[in-house]
Design an enzyme around this catalytic site. Structure first.
Site, PDB file in Angstrom:
ATOM      1  N   ASP A  82      75.844  28.195 -72.953  1.00 23.07           N
ATOM      2  CA  ASP A  82      75.632  29.508 -72.994  1.00 23.07           C
ATOM      3  C   ASP A  82      75.722  29.927 -71.629  1.00 23.07           C
ATOM      4  O   ASP A  82      75.216  29.543 -70.550  1.00 23.07           O
ATOM      5  CB  ASP A  82      74.125  29.809 -73.312  1.00 23.07           C
ATOM      6  CG  ASP A  82      73.762  31.404 -73.714  1.00 23.07           C
ATOM      7  OD1 ASP A  82      74.076  31.906 -74.505  1.00 23.07           O
ATOM      8  OD2 ASP A  82      73.144  31.878 -72.655  1.00 23.07           O
ATOM      9  N   ASP A 113      78.119  34.572 -76.902  1.00 21.92           N
ATOM     10  CA  ASP A 113      78.534  33.855 -75.724  1.00 21.92           C
ATOM     11  C   ASP A 113      78.129  32.317 -75.589  1.00 21.92           C
ATOM     12  O   ASP A 113      78.035  31.988 -74.579  1.00 21.92           O
ATOM     13  CB  ASP A 113      77.990  34.563 -74.166  1.00 21.92           C
ATOM     14  CG  ASP A 113      76.467  34.677 -74.326  1.00 21.92           C
ATOM     15  OD1 ASP A 113      76.041  34.399 -75.422  1.00 21.92           O
ATOM     16  OD2 ASP A 113      75.991  34.775 -73.249  1.00 21.92           O
TER      17      ASP A 113
END
Length: 530
Positions: A397, A440
């Site tokens: 992440d 993301d």
């Protein structure tokens, strides 16, 4: 009664009978209708000649002569039209302009016969009846008559030489034999002798009886002017779209169709009598000749070998031909050009591959999507449970990604994701999986990779991400990563448990300050499940 009058009378009766027989045989065929018209024209001419041989004065004889012109002036054009229809039945006509010109010329000569002094100057009394003295137009008609019938005979001779079956050759031969005696005899006695000032008995009508007999015999014996099996077979062979070659039991080609000649870029003369191996690269034809195809029809992909060109892929069908006693005559080979089919299959395969890639690829970053990642994860778990194989997964992440979008815009954020995806593809093997997990987040699947090795790969990934520079983004790019390993000694209950373990490791990395890697053990998940 003048005994010479019986000669044209025999021609009248014979041609009336022939016209009725031809028309009744196949009234729908153009060639039959034209030949029936030809026989009726001869019968009409013969009937009026019979009449003028019985009249007692020259004036009446001349009237009947002029009236008969409609019959003998149209003979050449009708016969030419018949031959064109007979020899080119089922094909586009190659000489319609010549036929139309011949009809127009015949009608013109028939009209000229009505003009005094044009076709006939006078009628002269002879022992066999009245005979005509030709006029100036008659000379032109003689040239037209001879040229038109000669052209028709050339077409018949050519059709006979190109015929692919014995029956069709015989039919053309009988038409040639039947027309030659009345043509030669008629031109000699009715035309050339008259133009030379020699008056002899006209033989055209008498010899037309011979023609009627020949044509009638050919109709009964050889199926002339009927749709026979041989004609139908020849038409099918000549017009079929697939290439056809027939070979004898020694492997030599004895028959080819137009499609084969076009595909091989050769004429029939260049194909017939030569070994099939010069034209086709195949295994089954040799087997067909040697073993007579015990399984019947055989089909395989083969190669056609055109002159001066690249081999053509074909689907080749081969079937042995035997008589009732089982004696092998030869093999029939039919080849279908499959170049378009192959191109279509390649295009379809490429389209399917594109759709498959689209279905498993993230549109923005070009790496795999979550659907494909889950599929591969399930496959790896099954391998791990069944074969005790180790592998690792990691969930990545990006740290503080929201400020990138807020400050520089979503397009800049998209560029960051694309750059990070490139780093991940470079750091991993092609056998590994890089997928966009969502937003993301990215997912990594490392095949046959234990925990220490996976840790080294993940540290290389983090270092690569920290070193990237994204144009238009004036912020450092960092990521946190949670790693979990499938241990065969203590495997997770399911794939979701392994992913949950990696997620918890990722959260731990975030809590510890971000920009780092955290490891997890599947043992904790198993114990939690217990």
């Amino acid at each position: 009664m003048n005994p010479y009058a019986l000669l044209p009378l025999s021609g009248f009766l014979a041609n009336c009978a022939l016209a009725a027989a031809v028309f009744a045989r196949n009234p729908r065929a153009q060639a039959n209708r034209l030949y029936a018209m030809l026989a009726l024209a001869i019968a009409y001419w013969s009937l009026l000649k019979f009449a003028w041989r019985l009249v007692g004065d020259a004036e009446s004889a001349e009237i009947l002569y002029r009236a008969s012109a409609a019959g003998w002036c149209l003979l050449p054009s009708v016969y030419l039209h018949f031959v064109v229809a007979f020899t080119r039945e089922g094909e586009p006509p190659r000489g319609p302009s010549r036929v139309r010109f011949a009809h127009a010329a015949g009608a013109g000569f028939a009209a000229a016969a009505l003009v005094p002094g044009a076709m006939v100057v006078e009628m002269v009394r002879e022992p066999w009846g009245y005979s005509h003295v030709p006029g100036p137009v008659y000379t032109l008609f003689t040239v037209y008559f001879i040229a038109t019938f000669t052209g028709a005979l050339v077409l018949l001779v050519r059709a006979r030489s190109h015929a692919r079956t014995k029956a069709v050759r015989a039919q053309c031969g009988y038409l040639i034999v039947g027309i030659l005696p009345p043509l030669v005899g008629g031109v000699a006695t009715n035309m050339l002798a008259k133009l030379a000032g020699i008056h002899v008995v006209d033989l055209a009508e008498v010899l037309s009886t011979f023609n009627a007999g020949v044509v009638g015999y050919a109709m009964v014996r050889h199926g002339l002017l009927a749709v026979t099996l041989a004609q139908a077979l020849e038409t099918i062979i000549a017009t079929m779209g697939d290439a056809l070659l027939v070979v004898n039991k020694t492997g030599e080609v004895v028959l080819s169709n137009a499609a084969a000649e076009r595909m091989l870029r050769l004429s029939s003369a260049d194909i017939l009598g030569r070994p099939l191996s010069q034209f086709v690269r195949s295994r089954i034809v040799k087997g067909a000749i040697e073993s007579a195809l015990p399984g019947g029809l055989q089909v395989e992909e083969a190669e056609w070998l055109p002159k001066g060109g690249e081999p053509i892929p074909v689907m080749l069908s081969a079937s042995a031909v035997r008589d009732r006693e089982g004696t092998l005559f030869g093999v029939v080979c039919v080849a279908k050009d499959i170049r378009e089919i192959r191109r279509a299959m390649l295009d379809l395969a490429a389209a399917n591959q594109a759709l498959e890639r689209q279905a498993i690829t993230d549109e923005l970053t070009g790496v795999s999507n979550r659907r494909y990642a889950n599929q591969r994860l399930g496959e790896e778990c099954n391998r791990g449970w069944r074969y005790k194989r180790i592998f690792s997964i990691a969930v990545l992440d990006l740290d503080d990604f929201k400020p990138v979008n807020d400050t520089f815009g979503h397009q800049a954020g998209d560029r960051v994701l694309q750059v990070v995806a490139g780093v991940l593809r470079t750091a991993l093997r092609t056998s590994d999986v890089v997928a966009r997990w969502g937003g993301d987040e990215f997912f990594l699947l490392l095949q046959e990779t234990d925990a220490p090795t996976a840790k080294m790969v993940c540290e290389r990934v983090l270092a690569g991400i920290e070193g990237v520079v994204v144009p238009g983004v004036d912020l450092p790019i960092r990521a946190s990563l949670g790693l979990a390993t499938f241990e065969p000694a203590a495997p997770p209950q399911d794939a979701d448990s392994l992913v949950k373990l990696a997620d918890e490791a990722l959260y731990q990395a975030k809590r510890q300050g971000k920009g780092r890697l955290a490891e997890a053990s599947s043992l904790s998940v198993v114990s939690e499940g217990a």
